[in-house]
Design a protein around this motif. Structure first.
Motif, PDB file in Angstrom:
ATOM      1  N   ALA A 186       0.828  -1.207   0.000  1.00 54.00           N
ATOM      2  CA  ALA A 186       0.000   0.000   0.000  1.00 54.00           C
ATOM      3  C   ALA A 186       0.865   1.261   0.000  1.00 54.00           C
ATOM      4  O   ALA A 186       0.362   2.361   0.241  1.00 54.00           O
ATOM      5  N   ALA A 187       2.153   1.092  -0.255  1.00 56.05           N
ATOM      6  CA  ALA A 187       3.118   2.191  -0.360  1.00 56.05           C
ATOM      7  C   ALA A 187       3.334   2.912   0.962  1.00 56.05           C
ATOM      8  O   ALA A 187       3.633   4.105   0.983  1.00 56.05           O
ATOM      9  N   THR A 188       3.202   2.200   2.072  1.00 52.64           N
ATOM     10  CA  THR A 188       3.543   2.779   3.369  1.00 52.64           C
ATOM     11  C   THR A 188       4.913   2.244   3.748  1.00 52.64           C
ATOM     12  O   THR A 188       5.110   1.041   3.829  1.00 52.64           O
ATOM     13  N   THR A 189       5.861   3.130   3.948  1.00 50.48           N
ATOM     14  CA  THR A 189       7.231   2.672   4.176  1.00 50.48           C
ATOM     15  C   THR A 189       7.902   3.266   5.406  1.00 50.48           C
ATOM     16  O   THR A 189       9.027   2.905   5.708  1.00 50.48           O
ATOM     17  N   THR A 190       7.229   4.158   6.101  1.00 52.57           N
ATOM     18  CA  THR A 190       7.806   4.673   7.340  1.00 52.57           C
ATOM     19  C   THR A 190       7.076   4.016   8.513  1.00 52.57           C
ATOM     20  O   THR A 190       5.961   3.508   8.358  1.00 52.57           O
ATOM     21  N   ALA A 191       7.687   4.038   9.663  1.00 49.83           N
ATOM     22  CA  ALA A 191       7.066   3.422  10.840  1.00 49.83           C
ATOM     23  C   ALA A 191       5.687   4.023  11.101  1.00 49.83           C
ATOM     24  O   ALA A 191       4.730   3.304  11.403  1.00 49.83           O
ATOM     25  N   GLU A 192       5.570   5.320  10.973  1.00 48.72           N
ATOM     26  CA  GLU A 192       4.295   5.985  11.244  1.00 48.72           C
ATOM     27  C   GLU A 192       3.210   5.555  10.248  1.00 48.72           C
ATOM     28  O   GLU A 192       2.088   5.234  10.653  1.00 48.72           O
ATOM     29  N   THR A 193       3.534   5.534   8.953  1.00 46.76           N
ATOM     30  CA  THR A 193       2.512   5.165   7.962  1.00 46.76           C
ATOM     31  C   THR A 193       2.184   3.671   8.021  1.00 46.76           C
ATOM     32  O   THR A 193       1.046   3.286   7.790  1.00 46.76           O
ATOM     33  N   ILE A 194       3.167   2.849   8.367  1.00 44.12           N
ATOM     34  CA  ILE A 194       2.891   1.414   8.528  1.00 44.12           C
ATOM     35  C   ILE A 194       1.951   1.207   9.711  1.00 44.12           C
ATOM     36  O   ILE A 194       0.971   0.464   9.618  1.00 44.12           O
ATOM     37  N   ASN A 195       2.205   1.871  10.835  1.00 45.22           N
ATOM     38  CA  ASN A 195       1.326   1.741  12.000  1.00 45.22           C
ATOM     39  C   ASN A 195      -0.079   2.242  11.697  1.00 45.22           C
ATOM     40  O   ASN A 195      -1.066   1.632  12.126  1.00 45.22           O
ATOM     41  N   THR A 196      -0.182   3.321  10.953  1.00 46.70           N
ATOM     42  CA  THR A 196      -1.500   3.837  10.563  1.00 46.70           C
ATOM     43  C   THR A 196      -2.220   2.821   9.688  1.00 46.70           C
ATOM     44  O   THR A 196      -3.411   2.560   9.878  1.00 46.70           O
ATOM     45  N   PHE A 197      -1.500   2.216   8.749  1.00 48.17           N
ATOM     46  CA  PHE A 197      -2.108   1.203   7.885  1.00 48.17           C
ATOM     47  C   PHE A 197      -2.543  -0.011   8.695  1.00 48.17           C
ATOM     48  O   PHE A 197      -3.645  -0.524   8.505  1.00 48.17           O
ATOM     49  N   LEU A 198      -1.688  -0.479   9.586  1.00 53.57           N
ATOM     50  CA  LEU A 198      -2.019  -1.677  10.376  1.00 53.57           C
ATOM     51  C   LEU A 198      -3.258  -1.468  11.241  1.00 53.57           C
ATOM     52  O   LEU A 198      -3.968  -2.428  11.543  1.00 53.57           O
ATOM     53  N   ALA A 199      -3.538  -0.228  11.616  1.00 53.98           N
ATOM     54  CA  ALA A 199      -4.745   0.053  12.400  1.00 53.98           C
ATOM     55  C   ALA A 199      -6.014  -0.194  11.585  1.00 53.98           C
ATOM     56  O   ALA A 199      -7.081  -0.385  12.153  1.00 53.98           O
ATOM     57  N   THR A 200      -5.882  -0.238  10.257  1.00 53.81           N
ATOM     58  CA  THR A 200      -7.046  -0.424   9.397  1.00 53.81           C
ATOM     59  C   THR A 200      -7.097  -1.800   8.745  1.00 53.81           C
ATOM     60  O   THR A 200      -8.082  -2.139   8.100  1.00 53.81           O
ATOM     61  N   VAL A 201      -6.041  -2.588   8.889  1.00 54.48           N
ATOM     62  CA  VAL A 201      -5.967  -3.876   8.194  1.00 54.48           C
ATOM     63  C   VAL A 201      -6.968  -4.869   8.793  1.00 54.48           C
ATOM     64  O   VAL A 201      -7.227  -4.876   9.996  1.00 54.48           O
ATOM     65  N   SER A 202      -7.555  -5.680   7.927  1.00 58.41           N
ATOM     66  CA  SER A 202      -8.489  -6.718   8.357  1.00 58.41           C
ATOM     67  C   SER A 202      -8.526  -7.786   7.272  1.00 58.41           C
ATOM     68  O   SER A 202      -8.917  -7.508   6.135  1.00 58.41           O
ATOM     69  N   PHE A 203      -8.062  -8.994   7.595  1.00 64.43           N
ATOM     70  CA  PHE A 203      -8.087 -10.088   6.629  1.00 64.43           C
ATOM     71  C   PHE A 203      -8.091 -11.418   7.362  1.00 64.43           C
ATOM     72  O   PHE A 203      -7.753 -11.497   8.536  1.00 64.43           O
ATOM     73  N   ASP A 204      -8.517 -12.452   6.658  1.00 65.74           N
ATOM     74  CA  ASP A 204      -8.489 -13.798   7.221  1.00 65.74           C
ATOM     75  C   ASP A 204      -7.086 -14.350   7.080  1.00 65.74           C
ATOM     76  O   ASP A 204      -6.625 -14.608   5.968  1.00 65.74           O
ATOM     77  N   GLY A 205      -6.400 -14.503   8.197  1.00 67.27           N
ATOM     78  CA  GLY A 205      -5.054 -15.042   8.187  1.00 67.27           C
ATOM     79  C   GLY A 205      -5.063 -16.550   8.188  1.00 67.27           C
ATOM     80  O   GLY A 205      -6.129 -17.190   8.201  1.00 67.27           O
ATOM     81  N   VAL A 206      -3.890 -17.135   8.174  1.00 64.73           N
ATOM     82  CA  VAL A 206      -3.764 -18.591   8.226  1.00 64.73           C
ATOM     83  C   VAL A 206      -4.182 -19.097   9.606  1.00 64.73           C
ATOM     84  O   VAL A 206      -4.885 -20.093   9.724  1.00 64.73           O
ATOM     85  N   ALA A 207      -3.768 -18.402  10.651  1.00 67.13           N
ATOM     86  CA  ALA A 207      -4.063 -18.830  12.020  1.00 67.13           C
ATOM     87  C   ALA A 207      -5.455 -18.396  12.474  1.00 67.13           C
ATOM     88  O   ALA A 207      -6.165 -19.156  13.115  1.00 67.13           O
ATOM     89  N   LYS A 208      -5.814 -17.161  12.154  1.00 66.40           N
ATOM     90  CA  LYS A 208      -7.084 -16.576  12.599  1.00 66.40           C
ATOM     91  C   LYS A 208      -7.255 -15.241  11.893  1.00 66.40           C
ATOM     92  O   LYS A 208      -6.339 -14.756  11.236  1.00 66.40           O
ATOM     93  N   PRO A 209      -8.431 -14.623  12.033  1.00 64.48           N
ATOM     94  CA  PRO A 209      -8.609 -13.295  11.426  1.00 64.48           C
ATOM     95  C   PRO A 209      -7.610 -12.296  12.010  1.00 64.48           C
ATOM     96  O   PRO A 209      -7.318 -12.326  13.203  1.00 64.48           O
ATOM     97  N   VAL A 210      -7.084 -11.436  11.143  1.00 68.11           N
ATOM     98  CA  VAL A 210      -6.110 -10.428  11.564  1.00 68.11           C
ATOM     99  C   VAL A 210      -6.788  -9.063  11.518  1.00 68.11           C
ATOM    100  O   VAL A 210      -7.204  -8.596  10.457  1.00 68.11           O
ATOM    101  N   LYS A 211      -6.930  -8.474  12.682  1.00 66.85           N
ATOM    102  CA  LYS A 211      -7.505  -7.136  12.836  1.00 66.85           C
ATOM    103  C   LYS A 211      -7.020  -6.612  14.181  1.00 66.85           C
ATOM    104  O   LYS A 211      -6.886  -7.380  15.130  1.00 66.85           O
ATOM    105  N   PHE A 212      -6.746  -5.312  14.250  1.00 70.21           N
ATOM    106  CA  PHE A 212      -6.178  -4.735  15.458  1.00 70.21           C
ATOM    107  C   PHE A 212      -7.139  -3.775  16.141  1.00 70.21           C
ATOM    108  O   PHE A 212      -7.902  -3.067  15.485  1.00 70.21           O
TER     109      PHE A 212
END
Length: 68
Positions: free
Chosen positions: A19-45
């Motif tokens: 998603a073109a996020t490459t700094t710690a701040e933009t990666i953390n912002t992106f991870l706050a919105t991520v939601s997908f079915d992972g291999v182990a369990k759903p991934v959402k923060f």
């Protein structure tokens, strides 16, 4: 033992980079919105950064064998 959770965590970071996020701040912002079915369990923060899923697995070794 935790390979699937590690794979899911790596997938979340790869999605952030895609998603073109490459700094710690933009990666953390992106991870706050991520939601997908992972291999182990759903991934959402949660807003505090903890995962939404609260499943806990306890493993015990008895007489040299794993017990779940």
């Amino acid at each position: 033992m935790y390979a699937t959770e590690g794979y899911d965590a790596a997938t979340a970071y790869v999605k952030a980079i895609q998603a073109a996020t490459t700094t710690a701040e933009t990666i953390n912002t992106f991870l706050a919105t991520v939601s997908f079915d992972g291999v182990a369990k759903p991934v959402k923060f949660q807003p505090d950064g903890n995962v939404v899923s609260t499943d806990i697995f306890v493993y015990q070794v008895k007489s040299g064998r794993w017990h779940c």
